[in-house]
Scaffold this active site. Structure first.
Site, PDB file in Angstrom:
ATOM      1  N   GLY A 262      19.762 -50.854 -35.723  1.00  5.36           N
ATOM      2  CA  GLY A 262      20.546 -49.693 -35.415  1.00  5.36           C
ATOM      3  C   GLY A 262      21.802 -49.964 -35.281  1.00  5.36           C
ATOM      4  CB  ALA A 263      24.163 -50.376 -33.145  1.00  9.32           C
ATOM      5  CG  ASN A 266      28.995 -58.142 -33.975  1.00  9.92           C
ATOM      6  OD1 ASN A 266      28.164 -58.817 -33.975  1.00  9.92           O
ATOM      7  ND2 ASN A 266      29.047 -56.831 -34.755  1.00  9.92           N
ATOM      8  CD  GLU A 299      23.909 -52.339 -29.780  1.00 10.90           C
ATOM      9  OE1 GLU A 299      24.197 -53.394 -29.471  1.00 10.90           O
ATOM     10  OE2 GLU A 299      22.960 -51.701 -30.142  1.00 10.90           O
ATOM     11  CG  HIS A 302      24.028 -55.902 -25.372  1.00 14.45           C
ATOM     12  ND1 HIS A 302      22.951 -56.471 -25.087  1.00 14.45           N
ATOM     13  CD2 HIS A 302      23.401 -55.154 -26.845  1.00 14.45           C
ATOM     14  CE1 HIS A 302      21.946 -56.336 -25.591  1.00 14.45           C
ATOM     15  NE2 HIS A 302      21.941 -55.747 -26.688  1.00 14.45           N
TER      16      HIS A 302
HETATM   17  N1  BES Z   1      21.450 -57.089 -30.566  1.00 12.84           N
HETATM   18  C1  BES Z   1      20.635 -55.955 -31.233  1.00 12.84           C
HETATM   19  C2  BES Z   1      20.947 -55.959 -32.760  1.00 12.84           C
HETATM   20  C3  BES Z   1      19.818 -56.676 -33.456  1.00 12.84           C
HETATM   21  C4  BES Z   1      18.550 -56.137 -33.898  1.00 12.84           C
HETATM   22  C5  BES Z   1      20.296 -57.808 -33.890  1.00 12.84           C
HETATM   23  C6  BES Z   1      17.702 -57.056 -34.712  1.00 12.84           C
HETATM   24  C7  BES Z   1      19.323 -58.671 -34.686  1.00 12.84           C
HETATM   25  C8  BES Z   1      18.127 -58.408 -34.921  1.00 12.84           C
HETATM   26  C9  BES Z   1      21.303 -54.512 -30.684  1.00 12.84           C
HETATM   27  O1  BES Z   1      21.765 -54.719 -29.370  1.00 12.84           O
HETATM   28  C10 BES Z   1      20.105 -53.646 -30.526  1.00 12.84           C
HETATM   29  O2  BES Z   1      18.933 -54.105 -29.787  1.00 12.84           O
HETATM   30  N2  BES Z   1      20.149 -52.629 -31.335  1.00 12.84           N
HETATM   31  C11 BES Z   1      18.941 -51.813 -31.445  1.00 12.84           C
HETATM   32  C12 BES Z   1      19.251 -50.372 -30.976  1.00 12.84           C
HETATM   33  C13 BES Z   1      18.857 -50.446 -29.448  1.00 12.84           C
HETATM   34  C14 BES Z   1      19.432 -49.265 -29.047  1.00 12.84           C
HETATM   35  C15 BES Z   1      17.637 -50.634 -29.019  1.00 12.84           C
HETATM   36  C16 BES Z   1      18.518 -51.726 -32.909  1.00 12.84           C
HETATM   37  O3  BES Z   1      19.396 -52.066 -33.532  1.00 12.84           O
HETATM   38  O4  BES Z   1      17.522 -51.108 -33.175  1.00 12.84           O
HETATM   39 ZN    ZN Z   2      20.379 -54.781 -27.884  1.00  9.81          ZN
END
Ligand code: BES
Ligand code: ZN
Length: 872
Positions: A262-263, A266, A299, A302
């Site tokens: 999703g996002a 960084n 994000e 984080h």
């Molecule tokens: N750090 C993650 C992104 C990520 C996800 C990196 C999987 C590597 C593998 C990010 O902060 C995250 O958790 N994104 C979620 C959305 C969030 C609102 C739950 C995602 O991408 O699903």
């Molecule tokens: Zn996350």
């Protein structure tokens, strides 16, 4: 396999990283200048003098150590590593590599999306960019130089602050970015391309002005307003709620079309899937608006929980993800409707985490081993992880919990730590012993509470006896008892609350007695879903009716309705299977009538939730052997009966709340009240349309036609109903929708998902056709989720047809995807992993497909880990 107990402190650390990217059309040259030194924590006599760096799919061009070119005998290279032999205590290392982002279909490392360069490094993508100590406990200061053609890549971004920007000969330009904060390499980001930019600013609580920028592909600028508002809202909220201020002078978000998740958070340069940035009322639904806000908040949050304080190793993933989900859930609760937000979180947990915890892929919030870390970005690590934080808040109370957070931030800022450090901070600010509580991190499985009660009319005492147990999970046959916070209330028979209390269950079985109780009360158990557990208590229908109507805990009001419905549907399923004709008890519809009459002028969004029946997925969870057809049939039956009995009220509410012009005026402020109104009337529309009569059908069709150009919430609500009715209009509206929105990729995704989740018998053949549709692209994760993912995960009846064709289809897709993008392929496998829950025939068919996948040569670790675990 990687084990938590094998953790070793890094032998070498990296102080500074100087990266130069020369971006070209066929390849990119990366020059990495690292200043490394032996970790002073490790005694000299224990130190290994070889330096082992991670690296994958890199073409090594040259290595220099302290300015001297290394000979072949001074290093060793394998597929996944580079070992520099006999290194000094401290030294400069300069490594040049060639990579091919244009050919990167795994979307990990440096790759291209619609011709723009971007990166995704978490968890282990950085090693596909350059040789490095790719682990989160190695934190370094980064300086990044980017050289690229000015015409093709006018925008060049990396983390931190822009410190230099110059023109170069031959139409090129060079920029230098410097990130003042130490960070692990998984937080590195680079973006280069043709992008438009929306700019705004935010003044922090201490008065610093922060520049905010959202970069999007050309043409998408008008769809950034909501995201920009959301950033400011999240920044203010984190200051007010947690006292956390942003730490750089600039915060950038780039939205890209091709993104595995999703996002990504960084440092100073978040990269988002376009899905979670772009919105306007014509193309995004109300729920899209809510999700955008929550992902942006996630994000953003984080920056403190993840970036300033990061994970020591990937077993600690929940340290940042569980905690940050907890934080974004609080944000959504505070800025929308707390009870509806809680309902959504619990529904999410029950629909995905509970099944995971009950199947072959069950694992603790802090896993003990993994083959492929990307398979552990799970609902357990995320959503159960958030519940585990929430329980600590309940146990400590809000004030001490906040103190614990403050201590955690103060103590560990700039460090890479473990979950243990978090819990320790909570213990240190309170006098609470969390020793037993820590089991929530190490034991998998969803605990079950068996509750019986006893009322003593002579002593006027009421006793709850609560017994806890937890089913066996892989590698964990027997469990120790958990420390479980249980909020409760007692209601008298008129629905008035007599007592509310907070119980802490620690033993396998405990009795809790309440005195001076005048008559036998009705217990309102686990208020607000105070722990991620299942409750067995033999509620009488009449108890549930009272709770549904009067409980002061709004979450439990909703919950009582869900329980009542589950109970009813499970009974009807038995009738259905016994060939008895189905009948809906009038008691049941009368509570809905009461609800509609008393609540329609109050919280409309909550009312809409209370009118929503438990999902087929949640109902399935309640059956030992899942009967998808019976669940679907009976659930539809209940919907239809409710609609028949209540159609006059549904129609009235629909008309009262429906705006015929379908105009949404947000003025950039998203209004949850109006949204509640839309949710409510759209659920009324759903009930009416299920009756399949001309009047309601044309009502739905009108809503569709009126909304198509201006209001995606209303368009989708109507279209979803129209698509599930056998009618010649079906093809027409689908075509009309496509015709209108074919140039908007995110809307086309909705069009794919809608067809993939349609209940009509021809769905699978349709999905197969759609794979060949010109708008489908198997290399684009959003398209894959919309068509293949939605079919496997959100269409139980069609996916589980007893011919096994659904399984075969999914397995074939997995193989095709695996060759391109193993992370996405692995995410498609999960529906097959749940085979043990189905009848013998389906079990065989599902296993056949898992075995077929296993027999293939060259399948990725990602897929084979999940398939292997599923087959035992
Ligand atoms: N750090 C993650 C992104 C990520 C996800 C990196 C999987 C590597 C593998 C990010 O902060 C995250 O958790 N994104 C979620 C959305 C969030 C609102 C739950 C995602 O991408 O699903
Ligand atoms: Zn996350």
């Amino acid at each position: 396999m990687h084990y938590l107990h094998d953790y070793q402190t890094p032998a070498y650390l990296i102080d500074t990283v100087n990266l130069v990217f020369d971006l070209n059309e066929k390849y990119t040259i990366v020059t990495a200048k690292l200043y490394l030194y032996a970790n002073p924590i490790i005694p000299i006599h224990q130190r290994h003098s070889d330096l082992v760096l991670n690296g994958e799919l890199l073409e090594l061009l040259s290595i220099e150590l302290d300015g001297k070119l290394l000979e072949k005998i001074q290093f060793q290279k394998t597929e996944k590593s580079l070992t520099i032999l006999q290194v000094p205590e401290a030294f400069f290392l300069e490594i040049r590599t060639r990579i091919r982002p244009q050919e990167n279909t795994a979307l990990s490392g440096l790759y291209q999306s619609n011709g723009n360069f971007c990166t995704q490094c978490e968890a282990q993508g950085f090693r596909r960019i350059t040789y490095f100590l790719d682990r989160p406990d190695v934190m370094a200061r980064f300086t990044v130089t980017i050289i690229a053609d000015k015409e093709r890549y006018p925008v060049l971004l990396s983390n931190g602050n822009l410190v230099s920007h110059q023109k170069l000969p031959e139409g090129k330009q060079i920029v230098i970015w410097e990130d003042p904060f130490k960070k692990p390499c998984y937080l590195f980001a680079l973006v280069a391309g043709h992008l438009d930019c929306a700019e705004d600013f935010f003044v922090t609580q201490s008065g610093r002005q922060v520049t905010l920028r959202i970069y999007v592909e050309k043409g998408n600028l008008p769809k950034c307003a909501h995201a920009m508002q959301a950033i400011k809202k999240a920044m203010r909220w984190d200051e007010e709620k947690f006292g956390r201020e942003y730490d750089l002078d600039i915060y950038m978000i780039v939205a890209v079309s091709d993104f595995n998740s999703g996002a990504m958070e960084n440092k100073g340069l978040n990269i988002f899937n376009t899905q979670y940035i772009l919105a306007d009322p014509a193309t995004a639904t109300d729920m899209d608006y809510i999700h955008i806000e929550s992902v942006i908040a996630h994000e953003y949050c984080h920056n403190w929980t993840g970036n300033r304080i990061t994970c020591r190793d990937w077993f600690q993933l929940s340290l940042k993800e569980g905690l940050t989900i907890f934080r974004d859930q609080n944000f959504t609760a505070d800025t929308t409707s707390p009870v509806v937000a809680r309902i959504h979180d619990v529904v999410g947990l029950r629909n995905s985490q509970f099944p995971e915890d009950a199947g072959p892929l069950a694992h603790p919030v802090r896993p003990e081993c993994y083959v492929e870390i990307n398979n552990f970005y799970t609902s357990t690590v995320y959503n159960k992880g958030a519940e585990v934080i929430r329980m600590q808040q309940i146990i400590l109370g809000d004030v001490l919990f906040r103190k614990g957070m403050d201590l955690y931030f103060a103590r560990h800022d700039g460090q890479a730590v473990t979950i243990e450090e978090f819990v320790k901070a909570m213990e240190d600010v309170s006098d609470v012993d969390l020793k037993q509580f820590r089991l929530w991190y190490s034991q998998a499985g969803t605990p079950v509470l068996d509750i019986v009660d006893d009322y003593d009319a002579t002593k006027k005492t009421y006793t709850l006896t609560i017994k806890q147990s937890c089913p066996a999970t892989p590698q964990q046959p027997a469990k120790k008892p958990f420390h479980i916070p249980i909020k409760i209330g007692l209601l008298d028979s008129s629905g008035k609350e007599i007592i509310h209390d907070f119980l802490q269950l620690k033993s396998p079985e405990e009795k809790f007695t309440f005195n001076s109780i005048a008559s036998k009360p009705i217990p309102s158990l686990l208020r607000g879903f105070s722990a991620p557990v299942k409750i067995n208590y033999a509620y009488a229908d009449s108890d549930l009716q009272i709770l549904f109507k009067y409980d002061t805990d709004l979450f439990n009001r909703w919950e009582a309705g869900q329980r009542y419905t589950v109970k009813l549907i499970l009974n009807l399923i038995q009738d259905f299977r016994a060939g008895i004709s189905l009948q809906l008890p009038t008691d049941y519809s009368s509570i809905f009538k009461f609800l509609l009459e008393t609540m329609q002028d109050k919280d409309k969004w909550l009312l809409a939730e209370m009118l929503t029946l438990p999902s087929e997925k949640y109902l399935a969870e309640q059956m030992k052997i899942i009967d998808v057809d019976a669940i679907h049939f009976v659930r539809e039956f209940v919907l239809t009966e409710l609609a028949l009995q209540l159609q006059i009220v549904f129609l009235e509410i629909y008309e009262k709340n429906h705006d015929k012009k379908s105009i949404i005026k947000f003025d950039n402020k998203f209004d949850t009240h109006e949204m509640g109104q839309r949710q409510l009337k759209n659920i009324c529309l759903m009930y009416l349309m299920i009756l399949n009569n001309k009047l309601y059908f044309s009502m739905g069709l009108n809503q569709f036609n009126n909304a198509l150009l201006s209001n995606m919430t209303d368009t989708m609500a109507a279209l979803r109903c129209l698509v599930n009715i056998e009618n010649p209009e079906r093809e027409k509206v689908l075509a009309q929708f496509y015709q209108q929105w074919q140039n908007d990729a995110l809307v086309v995704d909705k069009w794919f998902a809608l067809q993939a989740t349609a209940t009509s018998p021809d769905t699978l053949s349709r999905v197969k056709q759609l794979l060949k549709h010109p708008a489908f692209d198997i290399k684009n994760p959003n398209k894959v989720y919309a068509l293949i993912g939605a079919f496997g995960q959100r269409n139980p009846v069609r996916f589980h047809t007893d011919t096994g064709e659904g399984y075969q289809f999914l397995a074939d897709c997995v193989l095709q995807l695996d060759a391109l993008n193993p992370q996405i392929a692995a995410r498609m496998v999960t529906p097959l992993s749940e085979w043990q829950r189905y009848d013998k025939k389906r079990q065989h068919l599902m296993r056949d497909q898992l075995e077929m996948i296993m027999r293939q040569k060259n399948i990725s670790h990602n897929v084979s880990e999940l398939v292997n675990k599923s087959l035992v």
